[in-house]
Structures are given as structure tokens and as C-alpha cells.
Design an enzyme around this catalytic site. Sequence first.
Site, PDB file in Angstrom:
ATOM      1  N   CYS A  19     -12.998  -3.215   6.387  1.00 37.71           N
ATOM      2  CA  CYS A  19     -12.548  -4.002   7.541  1.00 37.71           C
ATOM      3  C   CYS A  19     -12.209  -5.404   7.045  1.00 37.71           C
ATOM      4  O   CYS A  19     -13.060  -6.082   6.496  1.00 37.71           O
ATOM      5  CB  CYS A  19     -13.638  -4.068   8.609  1.00 37.71           C
ATOM      6  SG  CYS A  19     -13.246  -5.246   9.930  1.00 37.71           S
TER       7      CYS A  19
ATOM      8  N   CYS B 161     -17.009  -3.998  14.574  1.00 37.97           N
ATOM      9  CA  CYS B 161     -16.867  -5.402  15.007  1.00 37.97           C
ATOM     10  C   CYS B 161     -15.761  -5.555  16.050  1.00 37.97           C
ATOM     11  O   CYS B 161     -15.557  -6.639  16.577  1.00 37.97           O
ATOM     12  CB  CYS B 161     -16.582  -6.306  13.812  1.00 37.97           C
ATOM     13  SG  CYS B 161     -14.888  -6.168  13.185  1.00 37.97           S
TER      14      CYS B 161
ATOM     15  N   ASP C 160       0.831  -1.204   0.000  1.00 38.58           N
ATOM     16  CA  ASP C 160       0.000   0.000   0.000  1.00 38.58           C
ATOM     17  C   ASP C 160       0.860   1.247   0.000  1.00 38.58           C
ATOM     18  O   ASP C 160       1.889   1.308   0.663  1.00 38.58           O
ATOM     19  CB  ASP C 160      -0.904   0.004   1.230  1.00 38.58           C
ATOM     20  CG  ASP C 160      -1.828   1.210   1.237  1.00 38.58           C
ATOM     21  OD1 ASP C 160      -2.582   1.380   0.269  1.00 38.58           O
ATOM     22  OD2 ASP C 160      -1.764   1.997   2.196  1.00 38.58           O
TER      23      ASP C 160
ATOM     24  N   CYS D 126     -13.295  -0.551  13.521  1.00 35.63           N
ATOM     25  CA  CYS D 126     -14.542  -1.044  12.966  1.00 35.63           C
ATOM     26  C   CYS D 126     -15.488  -1.394  14.112  1.00 35.63           C
ATOM     27  O   CYS D 126     -15.046  -1.709  15.222  1.00 35.63           O
ATOM     28  CB  CYS D 126     -14.278  -2.268  12.108  1.00 35.63           C
ATOM     29  SG  CYS D 126     -15.765  -3.044  11.460  1.00 35.63           S
TER      30      CYS D 126
ATOM     31  N   CYS E  32     -14.562  -8.270   9.026  1.00 39.84           N
ATOM     32  CA  CYS E  32     -15.994  -8.494   8.797  1.00 39.84           C
ATOM     33  C   CYS E  32     -16.452  -7.967   7.436  1.00 39.84           C
ATOM     34  O   CYS E  32     -17.598  -8.199   7.040  1.00 39.84           O
ATOM     35  CB  CYS E  32     -16.825  -7.859   9.916  1.00 39.84           C
ATOM     36  SG  CYS E  32     -16.824  -6.059   9.889  1.00 39.84           S
TER      37      CYS E  32
ATOM     38  N   GLU F 157      -2.190  -1.381  -5.512  1.00 38.17           N
ATOM     39  CA  GLU F 157      -3.434  -0.704  -5.813  1.00 38.17           C
ATOM     40  C   GLU F 157      -3.406  -0.107  -7.206  1.00 38.17           C
ATOM     41  O   GLU F 157      -2.343   0.260  -7.707  1.00 38.17           O
ATOM     42  CB  GLU F 157      -3.612   0.445  -4.817  1.00 38.17           C
ATOM     43  CG  GLU F 157      -4.738   0.237  -3.870  1.00 38.17           C
ATOM     44  CD  GLU F 157      -4.865   1.406  -2.925  1.00 38.17           C
ATOM     45  OE1 GLU F 157      -5.986   1.727  -2.562  1.00 38.17           O
ATOM     46  OE2 GLU F 157      -3.834   2.008  -2.567  1.00 38.17           O
TER      47      GLU F 157
ATOM     48  N   ASP G 136      -2.637   2.282   7.384  1.00 41.43           N
ATOM     49  CA  ASP G 136      -1.894   1.861   6.196  1.00 41.43           C
ATOM     50  C   ASP G 136      -1.716   0.342   6.169  1.00 41.43           C
ATOM     51  O   ASP G 136      -1.808  -0.284   5.119  1.00 41.43           O
ATOM     52  CB  ASP G 136      -0.531   2.554   6.149  1.00 41.43           C
ATOM     53  CG  ASP G 136      -0.672   4.064   5.956  1.00 41.43           C
ATOM     54  OD1 ASP G 136      -1.694   4.500   5.400  1.00 41.43           O
ATOM     55  OD2 ASP G 136       0.243   4.796   6.374  1.00 41.43           O
TER      56      ASP G 136
HETATM   57 ZN   LIG Z   1     -15.153  -5.226  11.136  1.00 34.99          ZN
END
Ligand SMILES: [Zn+2]
Length: 287
Positions: A196, A217, A53, A215, A199, A143, A224
Site C-alpha cells: 500500500c 487503511c 509496471d 488496503c 501506509c 521492476e 497495476d
Molecule cells: Zn494502506
Amino acid sequence: MLANERAKILFATVTHHGGHWWVSLNVEAADVHPAHQHPLRAEADHGGWVGVDRGLSAFLIAATSDGEEVARIGDAPKALRAGMARQRRLSKSLSRKQKGSAHRRQAATKLGRHHHRNTNVRRHFLHQVSNALVKTHDRLVIEDLNVTGMLRNHRLAQAISDAGWAEFARLLRYKQAWRGGDVLVAGRWFPSSKRCPECGTVRGDLNLAERVFTCGCGHSADRDRNAATNLARWGRAHHDPHRSPDPQAGGRATNARRRDGADQHPTCAGETSPDDAGTDIHTAPAA
Ligand SMILES: [Zn+2]
């Protein structure tokens, strides 16, 4: 390679560029030694992917699909940053000189030389980083450039421009092709930063100031690194074991041979075209 007769010089081009004389050699070389090539993976093997990344707080972060960080290149070399500062001073100095004057010509020459040197320092850096990555990892995901361009790291933006990143991706692909590895490019709309990895929730509200991805979750990770993890997972899910080698990277080191018949002369001496795998004539120390 020349000494071992594993390569031969086909022709040389002499040019004058940036205040220096350059000799560019066109060389036909044997394939990279098998010992330096990645072993073939079994068809059912979907592992080993590493996401690369373009970070917000670093030049580059690489991570596995498990979220383990395997590389972090924090900043461009000092020489490059110092060079950028000098370049700004020299171009300011040029703009103050009277048009058509001898002083202006001198200042232009000075700036040209310095710019050229800077380009070489940057290339050297990009070669070092891309070499390190392809030596250690046979499966890389980067990317799409249209995405990374939007997430520009301002601290580094001057030194490593979008063009620099495009150059980096090019080096990565042909070096990896030489070693028989893979470089995949994640789709343009893949939300690597905002997703994420645990999840799959996409956080549309993630802003650039947030350096830690969190997140609902319960998952949280360095922003990064999180993006690199998502890229690695993308590679694991999207690679095609039956694919043919990366056509844009020119395949294994057969490029010189293939180019033999056509297009022998560089379009512009001192530069490399996008499909010119392996002819980075100005960067011998790191090539
Ligand atoms: Zn998550």
C-alpha cells in the site's frame, strides 16, 4: 544525421537471414542533440519519478509517486496478435509434413520468414513505447525482471514474452542514457504489487484475480497503477544524486566510439547483443 554530417558509416555487413538479405550499418554518431536531452536536475531535487509496471491487464502502466497514471499501453498491436496466430498455424503445418520432404523444407522456409517479420513488428512496438516514455520522463523505475516474470499476463504472454520485456528494458535504458535521464531497477524483493503506497502495509494475501488493490487503511487503486506508484516511490527513496550514469546502458551516445577498437563485428548478424546500445539494425522506422 548522415546528411548533416553528424554521423558517419564505419562499415557495413551483408548477411542472409530469414529468407532476406540484410545490410547492417555500423555508424558512429554525435550525441543526441541537447534540445532532446533532459535538463539536469538539482541535487536536492528528488521529484519526477515515474514507475513503469508490467501490468496484469495491460502491457504497461506508468504512474507518478502521487498515483497519477501517466501512460497505459493496453495491448500489443493488432498486427502482432494476428502474426502470432499465423505463426501457430505455420508451425502446426510444418509439424504435419513428412521429415526430409520438399514440402517440409518449404513449410520451414515459410515459418522462418514469418517469424522474422513477427520479430520486427514486435521490436517496432517496443521501440515506439520506449521512445514515448523517455521523451516525456527523465526519471523512470522498472521492476527487476525476475519479479515481473512471475506475474505474467497470459493474454499477452505469447506476443510479448519475458524476453520481449527484457528487450524493452534494454531499449528503455539506453534511450534514456542518450537523453541524460535515469532508469532505476527496483530490488528483486520489493513487493510493488502487494504494497500500500499510503501506509506501507504489505498484503501478502493479494491474489492474481484481484484487479483492484484495497488496503485496511482505506486506500484503493487499480492494481497495476498501484504497483507503478510504488515503483515511482521506490525511485524517489532510493536514487543516488551522486551516481554515475547507468553503466549497463552505455552512458550517453558515446557508445559507438567506445566500441570502436574492440568487438567491431556483431556476434550474430541480424541480432543485437545486450550491450549493443543503439544498433538495432532491423528497426529503422522506429529507431
Ligand atoms: Zn494502506
